[in-house]
Design an enzyme around this catalytic site. Structure first.
Site, PDB file in Angstrom:
ATOM      1  N   LYS A 299       0.853  -1.189   0.000  1.00  9.45           N
ATOM      2  CA  LYS A 299       0.000   0.000   0.000  1.00  9.45           C
ATOM      3  C   LYS A 299       0.884   1.231   0.000  1.00  9.45           C
ATOM      4  O   LYS A 299       1.818   1.338   0.808  1.00  9.45           O
ATOM      5  CB  LYS A 299      -0.887  -0.007   1.263  1.00  9.45           C
ATOM      6  CG  LYS A 299      -1.837   1.172   1.358  1.00  9.45           C
ATOM      7  CD  LYS A 299      -3.099   0.936   0.548  1.00  9.45           C
ATOM      8  CE  LYS A 299      -3.867   2.209   0.242  1.00  9.45           C
ATOM      9  NZ  LYS A 299      -3.358   2.901  -0.993  1.00  9.45           N
TER      10      LYS A 299
ATOM     11  N   GLN B  39       7.214   3.884   3.899  1.00 11.76           N
ATOM     12  CA  GLN B  39       5.808   3.475   3.912  1.00 11.76           C
ATOM     13  C   GLN B  39       5.608   2.185   4.716  1.00 11.76           C
ATOM     14  O   GLN B  39       4.582   2.032   5.383  1.00 11.76           O
ATOM     15  CB  GLN B  39       5.356   3.273   2.465  1.00 11.76           C
ATOM     16  CG  GLN B  39       3.852   3.341   2.262  1.00 11.76           C
ATOM     17  CD  GLN B  39       3.309   4.765   2.162  1.00 11.76           C
ATOM     18  OE1 GLN B  39       3.873   5.574   1.460  1.00 11.76           O
ATOM     19  NE2 GLN B  39       2.229   5.050   2.862  1.00 11.76           N
TER      20      GLN B  39
ATOM     21  N   LYS C 151       5.482   3.269   8.342  1.00 13.00           N
ATOM     22  CA  LYS C 151       4.315   4.134   8.537  1.00 13.00           C
ATOM     23  C   LYS C 151       3.029   3.303   8.583  1.00 13.00           C
ATOM     24  O   LYS C 151       2.201   3.442   9.483  1.00 13.00           O
ATOM     25  CB  LYS C 151       4.258   5.128   7.378  1.00 13.00           C
ATOM     26  CG  LYS C 151       3.150   6.148   7.472  1.00 13.00           C
ATOM     27  CD  LYS C 151       2.879   6.855   6.147  1.00 13.00           C
ATOM     28  CE  LYS C 151       4.122   7.445   5.500  1.00 13.00           C
ATOM     29  NZ  LYS C 151       3.782   8.446   4.459  1.00 13.00           N
TER      30      LYS C 151
ATOM     31  N   LYS D  68       5.435   1.711  -3.089  1.00 12.78           N
ATOM     32  CA  LYS D  68       5.366   3.067  -3.633  1.00 12.78           C
ATOM     33  C   LYS D  68       5.647   3.000  -5.123  1.00 12.78           C
ATOM     34  O   LYS D  68       6.311   2.073  -5.584  1.00 12.78           O
ATOM     35  CB  LYS D  68       6.435   3.958  -2.964  1.00 12.78           C
ATOM     36  CG  LYS D  68       6.109   5.424  -3.026  1.00 12.78           C
ATOM     37  CD  LYS D  68       5.239   5.839  -1.844  1.00 12.78           C
ATOM     38  CE  LYS D  68       4.765   7.252  -1.975  1.00 12.78           C
ATOM     39  NZ  LYS D  68       4.150   7.719  -0.717  1.00 12.78           N
TER      40      LYS D  68
ATOM     41  N   ASP E 179       0.075  10.726  -4.479  1.00 11.79           N
ATOM     42  CA  ASP E 179       1.204  11.369  -3.785  1.00 11.79           C
ATOM     43  C   ASP E 179       1.411  12.666  -4.580  1.00 11.79           C
ATOM     44  O   ASP E 179       0.465  13.139  -5.245  1.00 11.79           O
ATOM     45  CB  ASP E 179       2.435  10.452  -3.797  1.00 11.79           C
ATOM     46  CG  ASP E 179       3.497  10.872  -2.773  1.00 11.79           C
ATOM     47  OD1 ASP E 179       3.387  10.513  -1.596  1.00 11.79           O
ATOM     48  OD2 ASP E 179       4.454  11.608  -3.158  1.00 11.79           O
TER      49      ASP E 179
ATOM     50  N   THR F 163      -4.274  13.464   5.369  1.00 11.25           N
ATOM     51  CA  THR F 163      -2.845  13.584   5.701  1.00 11.25           C
ATOM     52  C   THR F 163      -2.607  14.869   6.495  1.00 11.25           C
ATOM     53  O   THR F 163      -1.951  14.849   7.551  1.00 11.25           O
ATOM     54  CB  THR F 163      -1.973  13.572   4.429  1.00 11.25           C
ATOM     55  OG1 THR F 163      -2.393  12.489   3.599  1.00 11.25           O
ATOM     56  CG2 THR F 163      -0.513  13.439   4.755  1.00 11.25           C
TER      57      THR F 163
ATOM     58  N   ASN G 136      -2.130  19.282  -1.604  1.00 11.84           N
ATOM     59  CA  ASN G 136      -3.163  18.686  -0.759  1.00 11.84           C
ATOM     60  C   ASN G 136      -2.769  18.633   0.730  1.00 11.84           C
ATOM     61  O   ASN G 136      -3.564  19.007   1.599  1.00 11.84           O
ATOM     62  CB  ASN G 136      -3.426  17.295  -1.353  1.00 11.84           C
ATOM     63  CG  ASN G 136      -4.143  16.383  -0.431  1.00 11.84           C
ATOM     64  OD1 ASN G 136      -3.512  15.729   0.396  1.00 11.84           O
ATOM     65  ND2 ASN G 136      -5.436  16.342  -0.552  1.00 11.84           N
TER      66      ASN G 136
ATOM     67  N   SER H 288      -6.856   5.820   3.721  1.00  9.39           N
ATOM     68  CA  SER H 288      -6.875   4.933   2.556  1.00  9.39           C
ATOM     69  C   SER H 288      -7.276   3.521   2.970  1.00  9.39           C
ATOM     70  O   SER H 288      -8.064   2.862   2.285  1.00  9.39           O
ATOM     71  CB  SER H 288      -5.488   4.871   1.905  1.00  9.39           C
ATOM     72  OG  SER H 288      -5.304   5.945   1.005  1.00  9.39           O
TER      73      SER H 288
END
Ligand code: GLU
Length: 451
Positions: free
Chosen positions: A95, A116, A119, A131, A171, A215, A246, A383
């Site tokens: 993911k 990631q 995280k 990613k 992203d 985020t 964003n 997500s």
């Protein structure tokens, strides 16, 4: 093993990783930053080293590189490079987002994928790490060009992804518009309505409420939790925020909602400082609707705002800082400036925006520092909630998603805080996040054998 032996072993492991991944400085930086903090946990749990866990964690399970040819509006052919690095799936399907930016190369994608993994583990939501992206530059491209690029990119990517395999999202350079074109092409090729294959979808076709905000909102919630730990809150704090995408926009929205005053934003051309505080409606109009530049904000806002071309946003005095643009945007010099101006807390909305030297400076000056792996995990967490809603064919209210996001960010903060304390580094969220994320992935890998 003694602490010295462990440190030596980690240092030689790091040298090996550096040697076998040449010319990938961002990947080296991300790995180094994690390895530097793992000695205490490796001493306490020798079975990790025996199972070769670090070696396996630092080598992606799969790396996909492909050609992405497309035609611009004049019929000229362009060739870009596409990437997807499927880093670790011990906790769930890979993911992580897709980044479309000219700076993208394999090293960048690997650094992002590596981050990631930790995280996503911290969210506690059963997602592995990956990613992807491309060196495609969306700036100045028409809608039709973006669509053709996304279709070409997905024409290769579709065979590698799936709701139980690998679930990309956005992203830098990839938002709802791009996810729409990518999803359309996936659906067309596979003839499947597989909502859970991508997240960050539009509302009305499987997207989750609050995903665009998540985020930024999450980062502010993490910042609030760090301040609470010091007996403070966000009310009345002046905030310096970088970026204008964003993450930056919804960071500012939540800061304002909680009584703080964000006074800056930036893009690659320079930064804006607004003495009255950023007018979010104006910024959203320029960035989200017109896809313009922050210099236009200063032109249209009036006397309170000015644009500083090529300036460093960190020279604006503030109580708190939330870097929300890109990697290595805040260096040692910037950290010195912020500290001199009395900054109390820094929380990373972007991935690895703070250089190691700057992190060190903040920590020795007693500035609370929230690393991106923990502080910006709200995006990927929502997500995962989008995937949950897709699997059960429901959609939750905004209030329900926000409530979950709030709980998840509090849990991440508590986990990092407690883990740092348990391993003798009280207040060190970098160590806390790295060790807590590592333990979750490592335990799953240990249980699943040498694969
Ligand atoms: N690109 C975001 C991140 O850095 C979100 C990834 C996702 O939602 O899968 O965490």
């Amino acid at each position: 093993m003694t602490r010295l032996d462990t440190k030596d072993a980690l240092a030689s492991l790091y040298a090996e990783i550096e040697g076998r991944n040449p010319a990938q400085p961002e990947f080296h930086q991300a790995v180094h930053e994690v390895l530097e903090t793992l000695a205490p946990v490796l001493e306490a749990r020798p079975e990790y080293a025996e199972a070769g866990l670090i070696e396996r964690l630092c080598e992606p399970e799969r790396q996909i590189i492909f050609r992405v040819p497309w035609q611009d509006d004049r019929g000229r052919v362009h060739v870009n490079r596409g990437f997807r690095v499927e880093f670790n799936s011990a906790l769930g399907p890979y993911k992580g987002g897709l980044r479309f930016h000219p700076s993208v190369n394999l090293g960048i994608v690997k650094f992002l994928g590596f981050e990631q993994v930790f995280k996503n583990a911290l969210t506690g939501l059963g997602i592995g790490g990956g990613k992807g992206g491309s060196d495609f530059d969306p700036r100045g491209r028409s809608d039709a060009e973006i669509m053709r690029f996304c279709q070409s990119y997905m024409t290769e990517l579709y065979r590698h992804i799936g709701e139980h395999t690998d679930v990309p999202a956005g992203d830098i350079g990839v938002g709802t518009r791009e996810i729409g074109y990518l999803f359309g092409q996936y659906r067309r090729i596979t003839n499947r309505w597989e909502a859970g294959v991508l997240t960050g979808k539009g509302q009305g076709w499987g997207g989750s409420l609050i995903r665009p905000e998540a985020t930024g909102y999450g980062n502010v919630l993490f910042m609030a939790a760090m301040l609470r730990e010091r007996g403070e809150d966000l009310e009345g704090q002046t905030a310096v925020v970088s970026g204008s995408g964003n993450v930056a926009i919804y960071t500012m929205e939540k800061l304002i909602a909680l009584g703080a005053n964000p006074v800056t934003c930036s893009d690659s051309g320079g930064y804006v400082v607004d003495d009255k505080g950023i007018d979010l409606e104006l910024l959203k109009q320029i960035k989200e609707v017109e896809r313009g530049r922050v210099s236009e904000y200063a032109e249209r806002r009036g006397a309170s705002a000015r644009f500083v071309p090529n300036g460093r946003v960190w020279e604006v005095p503030a109580d708190i800082a939330l870097p929300s643009a890109t990697q290595n945007e805040l260096d040692g010099k910037d950290a010195e400036t912020l500290i001199r101006n009395g900054v109390k807390a820094v929380s990373e909305g972007a991935n690895m925006p703070t250089t190691p030297e700057a992190v060190q400076l903040f920590q020795s000056a007693g500035v609370a520092f929230g690393p991106g792996k923990a502080a910006n995990a709200g995006g990927v967490a929502v997500s995962a909630l989008e995937m949950t809603q897709n699997h059960s064919r429901t959609s939750w209210t905004a209030a329900r998603v926000e409530e979950e996001l709030d709980r998840i960010m509090r849990d991440i903060h508590t986990t990092c805080h407690e883990t740092a304390e348990r391993y003798g580094a009280p207040g060190d969220y970098v160590t806390g996040a790295n060790i807590a994320g590592f333990e979750r992935v490592a335990d799953a890998m240990l249980a699943q054998g040498v694969i």
